[in-house]
Design a protein around this motif. Structure first.
Motif, PDB file in Angstrom:
ATOM      1  N   LYS A 183     -33.410  24.347  30.475  1.00 24.47           N
ATOM      2  CA  LYS A 183     -34.114  25.375  31.248  1.00 24.47           C
ATOM      3  C   LYS A 183     -34.867  24.760  32.429  1.00 24.47           C
ATOM      4  O   LYS A 183     -34.950  25.348  33.511  1.00 24.47           O
ATOM      5  N   ARG A 184     -35.421  23.577  32.209  1.00 24.58           N
ATOM      6  CA  ARG A 184     -36.153  22.897  33.280  1.00 24.58           C
ATOM      7  C   ARG A 184     -35.229  22.556  34.439  1.00 24.58           C
ATOM      8  O   ARG A 184     -35.543  22.779  35.609  1.00 24.58           O
ATOM      9  N   LEU A 185     -34.045  22.011  34.108  1.00 23.55           N
ATOM     10  CA  LEU A 185     -33.092  21.691  35.163  1.00 23.55           C
ATOM     11  C   LEU A 185     -32.578  22.955  35.834  1.00 23.55           C
ATOM     12  O   LEU A 185     -32.313  22.969  37.037  1.00 23.55           O
ATOM     13  N   GLY A 186     -32.442  24.020  35.059  1.00 22.64           N
ATOM     14  CA  GLY A 186     -32.031  25.286  35.642  1.00 22.64           C
ATOM     15  C   GLY A 186     -33.045  25.791  36.649  1.00 22.64           C
ATOM     16  O   GLY A 186     -32.691  26.294  37.723  1.00 22.64           O
ATOM     17  N   ALA A 187     -34.331  25.665  36.322  1.00 21.34           N
ATOM     18  CA  ALA A 187     -35.384  26.100  37.238  1.00 21.34           C
ATOM     19  C   ALA A 187     -35.398  25.251  38.505  1.00 21.34           C
ATOM     20  O   ALA A 187     -35.476  25.765  39.618  1.00 21.34           O
ATOM     21  N   VAL A 188     -35.276  23.936  38.323  1.00 21.64           N
ATOM     22  CA  VAL A 188     -35.334  23.017  39.464  1.00 21.64           C
ATOM     23  C   VAL A 188     -34.133  23.195  40.390  1.00 21.64           C
ATOM     24  O   VAL A 188     -34.268  23.097  41.618  1.00 21.64           O
ATOM     25  N   THR A 189     -32.960  23.456  39.827  1.00 18.48           N
ATOM     26  CA  THR A 189     -31.750  23.583  40.640  1.00 18.48           C
ATOM     27  C   THR A 189     -31.449  25.016  41.069  1.00 18.48           C
ATOM     28  O   THR A 189     -30.439  25.275  41.719  1.00 18.48           O
ATOM     29  N   GLY A 190     -32.303  25.954  40.708  1.00 24.75           N
ATOM     30  CA  GLY A 190     -32.077  27.344  41.084  1.00 24.75           C
ATOM     31  C   GLY A 190     -30.982  28.016  40.291  1.00 24.75           C
ATOM     32  O   GLY A 190     -30.352  28.965  40.771  1.00 24.75           O
ATOM     33  N   THR A 191     -30.721  27.534  39.090  1.00 29.25           N
ATOM     34  CA  THR A 191     -29.655  28.094  38.244  1.00 29.25           C
ATOM     35  C   THR A 191     -30.226  28.543  36.895  1.00 29.25           C
ATOM     36  O   THR A 191     -29.610  28.343  35.856  1.00 29.25           O
ATOM     37  N   ALA A 192     -31.406  29.150  36.935  1.00 28.54           N
ATOM     38  CA  ALA A 192     -32.108  29.498  35.701  1.00 28.54           C
ATOM     39  C   ALA A 192     -31.333  30.482  34.830  1.00 28.54           C
ATOM     40  O   ALA A 192     -31.394  30.411  33.607  1.00 28.54           O
TER      41      ALA A 192
END
Length: 357
Positions: A183-192
């Motif tokens: 989820k953290r990487l999704g938030a950072v990359t705009g792919t939540a």
């Protein structure tokens, strides 16, 4: 790669902003995520174990990953087209489905730890590190300092479920840490939105297992040893209670024989393993690149246990209670952890799943 040799420093552990995601695209696991220029979900702030924060005002465009685990997460999130290099590349055929072909297109900056100079000169705007900062192996020099990353314009983020594990206050007994990394990487990359879908899929698999075996008391669960064959046979290693593997084993309805050891992974003795006398042994090998090579490695691991004087009398060895499941999806954070939970559970508790059907 032997994560027990790595020494933890600072890692990403929390989101301080809620990310809504802007890259729904054509579903999780694809490679067509939006590059992102601010917008919904930004800014996103992440904090390390010491509380120092890093803020993203837009999704990164040039990402370098430390190894196959971080790369696979980004590919599944649909941000793989923004990865400009990786260390520890996945072996051919190691990733499922179309992810393997996409991984092959990512430039390999090193077959092991990326050398300091190459990392700083990579042109990345973010480096995603599966493990904590460390001395690089193979004489490549020191890892970049925080100041050097900053001077190069590179934000340095970690997968907390692995990098933060040695310094965590609590053991890993479920996959919440892995889910948080996704989820953290999704938030950072705009792919939540994709991250949410990946996590939902993991929870669905683990939830079915939990309903089937979750009522088995701890004292009645079969004992389980993860044998890291690739770490060498002279001295075994224990995957302890703060390692991802401990969560995988426990969620599958087994008892990790080394759950009582603190930390994540540490060397032990064969006498320690014999004293535990596990009911089941997982033959953990790293992907060799093709099915035949993998099968050969599993055979070699089993043959060693059957012939080695200290282990040939173990209950699991005498009864042939071996599981052939790859190391990567057991010991390193990823969507595949849920698949491993499922596979272990179905193997050691087959009657429970027959009853469920």
């Amino acid at each position: 790669m032997r994560p027990w040799k790595l020494c933890g420093v600072a890692v990403v552990v929390a989101l301080a902003a809620t990310a809504c995601g802007s890259g729904a695209g054509d579903g999780p696991g694809t490679d067509q995520g939006a590059a992102g220029q601010g917008g919904a979900g930004f800014p996103v702030r992440v904090a390390d174990c010491q509380g120092a924060g890093t803020t993203f005002t837009a999704a990164p465009r040039r990402i370098v990953t430390s190894n196959a685990a971080a790369l696979e997460m980004l590919l599944r999130l649909g941000a793989g087209d923004r990865v400009i290099g990786t260390g520890f590349p996945p072996g051919k055929g190691a990733l499922p489905g179309g992810l393997d072909a996409k991984a092959r297109k990512v430039p390999v900056l090193s077959k092991s730890v990326i050398p300091k100079e190459k990392m700083l000169g990579s042109g990345a705007d973010v480096y995603i590190d599966t493990f904590a900062a460390m001395k690089t192996m193979g004489g490549a020099g020191d890892a970049p300092t925080a100041e050097e990353f900053k001077a190069a314009g590179i934000k340095h983020l970690y997968l907390a479920s692995t990098a933060c594990a040695p310094m965590a206050d609590k053991p890993q007994r479920d996959l919440s840490g892995v889910e948080a990394d996704i989820k953290r990487l999704g938030a950072v990359t705009g792919t939540a939105e994709r991250a949410d879908a990946l996590v939902a899929g993991m929870r669905a698999k683990v939830g079915k297992v939990r309903r089937a075996v979750g009522d088995i008391p701890a004292g009645k669960r079969p004992t389980y040893f993860f044998f890291d064959y690739d770490a060498g046979t002279k001295q075994p290693v224990a995957f302890c209670r703060k390692q991802v593997a401990n969560a995988v084993i426990g969620q599958a309805g087994a008892r990790n024989v080394f759950e009582d050891c603190d930390g994540d992974v540490k060397p032990v003795s064969w006498e320690d393993v014999v004293a535990k006398n596990p009911d089941w042994i997982q033959l953990g090998i790293r992907n060799r690149g093709d099915a035949a090579a993998n099968a050969k490695a599993y055979d070699e691991a089993a043959a060693f246990l059957k012939s080695f004087p200290a282990t040939k009398g173990l209950a699991a060895v005498r009864n042939g209670k071996f599981l052939r499941i790859g190391s990567e999806r057991t010991t390193i954070a990823g969507v595949g952890n849920a698949d491993t939970v499922e596979e272990i559970a179905h193997t050691i508790h087959p009657a429970r799943f027959k009853a469920a059907r």
